[in-house]
Design an enzyme around this catalytic site. Structure first.
Site, PDB file in Angstrom:
ATOM      1  N   GLY A  33       3.270  12.698  14.244  1.00 51.09           N
ATOM      2  CA  GLY A  33       4.608  12.334  14.709  1.00 51.09           C
ATOM      3  C   GLY A  33       5.692  13.155  14.036  1.00 51.09           C
ATOM      4  N   ASP A  34       5.529  13.404  12.736  1.00 51.16           N
ATOM      5  CA  ASP A  34       6.494  14.234  12.018  1.00 51.16           C
ATOM      6  C   ASP A  34       6.448  15.673  12.520  1.00 51.16           C
ATOM      7  OD1 ASP A  34       7.004  11.969  10.452  1.00 51.16           O
ATOM      8  OD2 ASP A  34       5.470  12.525   9.000  1.00 51.16           O
ATOM      9  N   LYS A  63       7.961   8.943  22.995  1.00 46.14           N
ATOM     10  CA  LYS A  63       6.601   9.492  22.907  1.00 46.14           C
ATOM     11  C   LYS A  63       5.591   8.407  23.284  1.00 46.14           C
ATOM     12  CE  LYS A  63       7.723  10.213  18.717  1.00 46.14           C
ATOM     13  NZ  LYS A  63       7.598  10.431  17.261  1.00 46.14           N
ATOM     14  N   GLY A 115       0.590  12.312  10.295  1.00 45.73           N
ATOM     15  CA  GLY A 115       1.502  13.447  10.223  1.00 45.73           C
ATOM     16  C   GLY A 115       1.853  14.047  11.569  1.00 45.73           C
ATOM     17  N   TYR A 119       1.190   6.990  -2.015  1.00 43.40           N
ATOM     18  CA  TYR A 119       0.313   6.314  -1.060  1.00 43.40           C
ATOM     19  C   TYR A 119      -1.095   6.880  -1.164  1.00 43.40           C
ATOM     20  CZ  TYR A 119       0.723   9.884   2.767  1.00 43.40           C
ATOM     21  OH  TYR A 119       0.686  11.011   3.558  1.00 43.40           O
ATOM     22  N   TYR A 135       2.466   2.400  -2.427  1.00 41.44           N
ATOM     23  CA  TYR A 135       2.921   1.879  -3.716  1.00 41.44           C
ATOM     24  C   TYR A 135       4.293   2.503  -3.978  1.00 41.44           C
ATOM     25  CZ  TYR A 135      -2.057   0.883  -3.908  1.00 41.44           C
ATOM     26  OH  TYR A 135      -3.336   0.445  -3.609  1.00 41.44           O
ATOM     27  N   ARG A 136       5.341   1.841  -3.430  1.00 45.53           N
ATOM     28  CA  ARG A 136       6.662   2.456  -3.463  1.00 45.53           C
ATOM     29  C   ARG A 136       7.754   1.504  -3.947  1.00 45.53           C
ATOM     30  NH1 ARG A 136       6.262   3.147   2.821  1.00 45.53           N
ATOM     31  NH2 ARG A 136       7.213   5.193   2.507  1.00 45.53           N
ATOM     32  N   ALA A 195      10.075  14.817   4.540  1.00 46.24           N
ATOM     33  CA  ALA A 195       9.557  16.018   3.891  1.00 46.24           C
ATOM     34  C   ALA A 195       8.573  16.741   4.815  1.00 46.24           C
ATOM     35  CB  ALA A 195       8.889  15.649   2.570  1.00 46.24           C
ATOM     36  N   ALA A 234      -0.784   9.740  22.953  1.00 49.46           N
ATOM     37  CA  ALA A 234      -1.441  11.009  23.283  1.00 49.46           C
ATOM     38  C   ALA A 234      -1.262  11.396  24.747  1.00 49.46           C
ATOM     39  CB  ALA A 234      -2.929  10.915  22.973  1.00 49.46           C
TER      40      ALA A 234
END
Length: 326
Positions: A249-250, A218, A247, A84, A98-99, A31, A221
């Protein structure tokens, strides 16, 4: 295609038991990539499942408000939306998930026959997957395999390793290598690649994964390398005054894939990935707005010296005075 989750962000630092209030948001790797690509001008849909609850409605609302097409989202009448919670301490953030039994874990190959999601996946120019989905359940793993096996034509299928050790404690991570090898573009970090595949070295990863047209490695940094065929392109990361690493990396994936769809050469794709990641690193949440398009174009064409001298801060992007040419 994958999972989205509700997010609770603490309004103060310290252990969770001492936090008095939380800010409600939403997230999830695939997402996040969808939102990042839309922000860069690529029409994008997210396909997945949420629970019939406030968390699920909020997640879909956030995606829609960001411009993501959510027509392919299924609502599970029984299972809840995953959650989360972020815990912020003096050494950084810890995420608590919590999944188990979530709506996202109920994804399966039958999704391909869904009257809305099925055509979206079939017509997409690019389908993005991750190792997180493969870890959610047997059904989710079979869905990932099915998408990688389907005839593609001109469609690209991309796969971000997104290694989450906690998700694999009761599952066999050896399934990941054939999934990675079946994708067109693979993205992975040197640290997670070393843990899952035994090496983070780009050349050795290329030998281990001969199937993908491109492997993007990757190095945190420091830099990112794209190996396409027998050639390699490396671009250093930007100097960033980091506010929050979650976030990034996404965001990098969103930038790199956007460049791919625009037909950029590998070095330009890598730079767009770095720019998108930097924009997320300087905000407290999972999503940072990219710089204005004109500035992005200038930075993508900047000289190596000017690129290396660029610093990204929460207050803006600092560039050398003499830089201004493409």
């Amino acid at each position: 295609m994958g999972e989205t989750m509700a997010v609770l962000l603490p309004d103060q630092t310290g252990p969770l038991e001492d936090v008095s209030s939380f800010h409600h948001s939403s997230g999830g790797a695939e997402a996040n990539v969808a939102r990042g690509m839309v922000a860069l001008g690529i029409p994008t849909a997210w396909v997945g499942r949420v629970g019939d609850d406030g968390f699920g409605r909020r997640a879909v609302r956030d995606l829609s408000a960001s411009g993501v097409d959510t027509r392919g989202v299924s609502v599970d009448p029984v299972r809840p939306t995953g959650l989360y919670v972020k815990e912020v301490g003096p050494r950084g953030s810890v995420l608590h998930y919590y999944r188990d039994g979530s709506a996202g874990s109920a994804l399966g190959p039958e999704l391909l026959d869904d009257p809305v999601a099925g055509p979206l996946l079939a017509r997409a120019q690019l389908v993005h997957l991750s190792g997180i989905t493969a870890a959610l359940s047997d059904g989710a793993l079979e869905l990932v395999r099915a998408l990688l096996r389907r005839p593609r034509g001109e469609r690209l299928v991309t796969f971000d390793l997104n290694w989450r050790p906690a998700l694999w404690r009761r599952r066999d991570p050896s399934v990941l290598r054939p999934l990675l090898d079946a994708a067109d573009i693979v993205m992975l970090g040197t640290d997670e690649a070393a843990e899952v595949l035994g090496t983070g070295d780009p050349a050795r990863l290329r030998a281990l994964l001969p199937g993908p047209a491109t492997i993007v490695v990757k190095d945190d940094a420091h830099q990112a390398t794209a190996l396409t065929g027998g050639t390699a392109a490396t671009e250093p990361a930007l100097n960033v005054e980091v506010v929050e690493p979650v976030g990034a990396g996404d965001a990098f994936a969103a930038g790199y894939l956007t460049g791919t769809l625009r037909g950029y050469v590998p070095r330009r794709c890598l730079r767009l990935g770095h720019l998108a990641a930097a924009a997320t690193l300087v905000v407290p949440g999972d999503h940072g707005p990219p710089p204005p398009p004109a500035l992005v174009d200038d930075l993508l064409g900047a000289s190596p010296r000017a690129w290396a001298a660029t610093t990204v801060r929460a207050s803006g992007i600092g560039r050398p005075v003499e830089e201004g040419t493409r």
